[in-house]
Write an enzyme that holds these catalytic residues in place. Structure first.
Site, short mmCIF file in Angstrom:
data_model
loop_
_atom_site.label_atom_id
_atom_site.label_comp_id
_atom_site.label_asym_id
_atom_site.label_seq_id
_atom_site.Cartn_x
_atom_site.Cartn_y
_atom_site.Cartn_z
N CYS A 21 -17.84 3.30 -22.15
CA CYS A 21 -16.95 2.96 -23.25
C CYS A 21 -17.45 1.70 -23.96
O CYS A 21 -18.46 1.76 -24.64
CB CYS A 21 -15.52 2.86 -22.76
SG CYS A 21 -14.33 3.24 -24.06
N ASP A 47 -1.80 3.62 -9.45
CA ASP A 47 -1.52 4.47 -8.28
C ASP A 47 -1.79 5.94 -8.59
O ASP A 47 -2.14 6.71 -7.68
CB ASP A 47 -0.08 4.30 -7.81
CG ASP A 47 0.06 3.10 -6.88
OD1 ASP A 47 -0.91 2.81 -6.15
OD2 ASP A 47 1.12 2.45 -6.89
N GLY A 75 0.81 -1.23 0.00
CA GLY A 75 0.00 0.00 0.00
C GLY A 75 0.83 1.27 0.00
O GLY A 75 0.44 2.28 0.58
N GLU A 120 -15.33 7.66 -14.54
CA GLU A 120 -14.82 7.16 -13.25
C GLU A 120 -13.44 7.73 -12.92
O GLU A 120 -13.05 7.82 -11.77
CB GLU A 120 -14.79 5.63 -13.24
CG GLU A 120 -13.75 4.94 -14.13
CD GLU A 120 -14.22 4.71 -15.57
OE1 GLU A 120 -15.12 5.43 -16.04
OE2 GLU A 120 -13.67 3.80 -16.23
N MET A 178 -21.04 1.37 -23.55
CA MET A 178 -21.88 2.20 -24.42
C MET A 178 -21.99 1.54 -25.79
O MET A 178 -23.07 1.49 -26.40
CB MET A 178 -21.28 3.59 -24.58
CG MET A 178 -21.99 4.42 -25.64
SD MET A 178 -20.89 5.69 -26.29
CE MET A 178 -21.97 6.69 -27.27
N GLU A 227 -14.25 -4.30 -34.09
CA GLU A 227 -13.27 -4.80 -33.13
C GLU A 227 -13.31 -6.33 -33.05
O GLU A 227 -12.31 -6.97 -32.77
CB GLU A 227 -13.56 -4.19 -31.74
CG GLU A 227 -12.57 -4.65 -30.67
CD GLU A 227 -12.71 -3.94 -29.32
OE1 GLU A 227 -13.61 -3.08 -29.16
OE2 GLU A 227 -11.92 -4.26 -28.43
N HIS A 286 -14.54 7.84 -19.93
CA HIS A 286 -14.41 7.17 -18.63
C HIS A 286 -14.60 8.17 -17.49
O HIS A 286 -13.63 8.67 -16.93
CB HIS A 286 -13.03 6.51 -18.52
CG HIS A 286 -12.87 5.33 -19.42
ND1 HIS A 286 -13.30 4.07 -19.07
CD2 HIS A 286 -12.38 5.23 -20.67
CE1 HIS A 286 -13.05 3.24 -20.06
NE2 HIS A 286 -12.50 3.91 -21.05
N1 GLN Z 1 -12.53 -1.75 -27.03
C1 GLN Z 1 -13.27 -0.54 -27.21
C2 GLN Z 1 -12.52 0.48 -28.05
O1 GLN Z 1 -11.32 0.40 -28.21
C3 GLN Z 1 -13.65 0.07 -25.88
C4 GLN Z 1 -12.48 0.55 -25.11
C5 GLN Z 1 -12.81 0.79 -23.67
O2 GLN Z 1 -13.82 0.33 -23.18
N2 GLN Z 1 -11.93 1.48 -22.97
O3 GLN Z 1 -13.13 1.42 -28.53
#
Ligand code: GLN
Length: 544
Positions: free
Chosen positions: A382, A71, A16, A518, A385, A406, A516
């Protein structure tokens, strides 16, 4: 000039150190100082972007588009100071730079060596761009004694002299194990680890001792005596019930005080800890509980979703509820609708996080369908979605063959490779089969939200900036059929080319985002999307 705090670890990994660095920085901030935290990673990858989440946990992305160690996420969550490219460096990147210089002939015939060339590059990195802060904390990854970390240890040894007396402090984090058979805590591993460190020329000023049980005064005195540190500078660090309790716990054990004393700072203001006390009050006294199902691929290792996990906790803090996360393996859902329902029915909300590759994708799509049809709050991030768009295309827009390139060639590329986009540095271009490292659409990009959308009401504004990490993108040519099916494109890149947010106005809470969120959430400043999502889960929990 900034003062430097160097943090090393000994005995074992996973003690940690990162949380300790983040907590200490938060405590210094609470005393009114400004801070930066940096991480040196001794491995040879140029950055962690190409490493499997199972190897390395989450890849944390900064505003300026660096793919960094997780980190850095802790650092930012605890201090609110946005990490930068210049805050994480690996041996790989240092060597890459040095070898490029050598090939250019920049060394003018000299023999290129670990000392001084590698160590100089490390020192330069540590000191770059730090004039505006009071304290720079540098965490060295790995454990003292590793072959890989030697150049970093040597560099910080040299820095002590370069920075001048009194301008640097060394903290060593070690383990004090409890040996059940003897019924005792053992200080020997700490003694050995400090001996190893001193043999490399570094005498620690402060020792942070991770242990499962309280360390008796006699053991503290023994460690101090054998390791040549003040007794007050031997800081016991017991496991905490929440990571957000760690700053308060370290303060109670005297960590920030010991560090200030090691710098000979006697006039430091008392820390203002209200922020951390309020967070812990909310965590300790929840007024309800919600269960969120996270349907992903790397669910065996929650570190792969570190920021997501924390952002959900922050959403709980915002609503004063406890958030239970159920990690659900998307692969288990595939081709079995009954299983999907059985697993998802107990959930108050469903989240499909970011991810890569085809494995488990049908399970994610089935989860979207469940959430849409049963009107359970759905949050797609991401890849989550993208899966929501494929589900919408197949089941509400009549495009049966909808998929993403993909996963291989497809006649209906609802999601496709982004070959061109506008960045702050100008037009970026990519090709199928290009390099994997550092080539995604990375970092902060602006997006514009439609005025009357759910997303805009959640954010309370129409122009946002969020961090990205993706290679594929919802194909804007499918906007019309998808919207006819009820999936509205409510956020776009400013040029209108890249869909950033989708939502379903006929659903209680259904939002997909290409970025993202988050990564920017903090316990003292929960991200609005997570606060709103947890509020929706709470409403759902009252329905069932
Ligand atoms: N694999 C997807 C892309 O490259 C989503 C990437 C992700 O979720 N960070 O667009």
């Amino acid at each position: 000039m900034a003062r430097f705090i160097f943090i090393t670890g000994g005995v074992v990994s996973s003690l940690g150190k990162g949380l300790m660095a983040a907590s200490l920085a938060a405590l210094l901030q609470a005393r009114g100082y400004s801070v930066r935290i940096r991480k040196f990673d001794p491995y040879l990858n140029v950055d962690p972007g190409t490493m499997s989440p199972y190897q390395h946990g989450e890849v944390y992305v900064t505003d300026d588009g660096a793919e960094t160690d997780l980190d850095l996420g802790h650092y930012e969550r605890f201090t609110g100071v946005a990490g930068r490219k210049s805050d994480n460096v690996t041996s790989g990147r240092i060597y890459q730079q040095i070898i490029a210089k050598e090939r250019r002939g920049d060394y003018l015939g000299a023999t290129v060596q670990v000392i001084p060339h590698v160590t100089d590059a490390i020192k330069e990195f540590a000191r770059a761009d730090t004039d505006d802060v009071d304290f720079v904390l540098c965490e060295i990854g790995g454990t003292v004694g590793d072959i890989e970390s030697l150049p970093f240890i040597e560099a910080i040894r040299q820095l002590r002299a370069d920075l001048g007396r009194g301008n640097s402090v060394f903290i060593h984090v070690t383990l004090v194990p409890f040996i059940a058979a003897a019924g005792e805590l053992k200080t020997k591993p700490t003694q050995h680890s400090v001996r190893e460190l001193t043999s490399l020329g570094i005498q620690p000023d402060v020792l942070v001792c991770r242990c499962e049980r309280p360390v008796p005064e006699s053991d503290r005195a023994k460690i101090a005596l054998f390791c040549n540190v003040a007794k007050e500078a031997v800081i016991p660090a017991l496991d905490a019930k929440s990571i957000y309790a760690v700053p308060l716990q370290y303060h109670a054990e005297g960590l920030d005080q010991a560090v200030l004393e090691a710098f000979n700072i006697t006039d430091a203001p008392e820390p203002k800890l209200d922020r951390w006390i309020d967070i812990m009050d909310r965590i300790d006294n929840p007024e309800g509980e919600v269960t969120i199902g996270v349907v992903g691929k790397y669910v065996g290792l929650p570190d792969a979703y570190k920021s997501l996990q924390e952002a959900l906790v922050h959403g709980g803090i915002a609503n004063r509820v406890k958030v239970q996360i159920r990690w659900l393996d998307a692969e288990l859902f595939e081709q079995d609708a009954d299983k999907v329902a059985a697993q998802l029915e107990p959930m108050h909300a469903i989240l499909v996080p970011g991810g890569f590759g085809e494995r488990g994708s049908e399970g994610k799509i089935a989860s979207v369908q469940f959430a849409r049809e049963r009107k359970v709050p759905y949050f797609g991030i991401c890849l989550g979605m993208q899966m929501a768009c494929i589900e919408g295309a197949r089941n509400t827009a009549g495009i049966a063959g909808a998929s993403t390139t993909e996963f291989g060639p497809t006649a209906e590329p609802v999601i496709g490779l982004i070959t061109e986009w506008m960045s702050a540095e100008g037009i970026q271009k990519r090709e199928q089969g290009g390099d994997m490292g550092g080539t995604m659409r990375l970092g902060a990009y602006p997006a514009h939200l439609t005025g009357n959308s759910h997303a805009a009401s959640i954010y309370g504004e129409a122009d946002i900036s969020e961090r990205h990490r993706h290679r594929y993108e919802v194909n804007v040519h499918y906007k019309e059929p998808l919207e006819k099916g009820g999936l509205v494109f409510s956020g776009m890149s400013p040029d209108g080319q890249l869909p950033e947010v989708v939502e379903r106005p006929d659903h209680p809470w259904f939002v997909g985002v290409q970025f993202h969120p988050e990564l920017k959430s903090k316990p003292f400043d929960p991200h609005p999307l997570f606060a709103s999502f947890i509020a929706a889960a709470l409403r759902q929990s009252r329905l069932v």
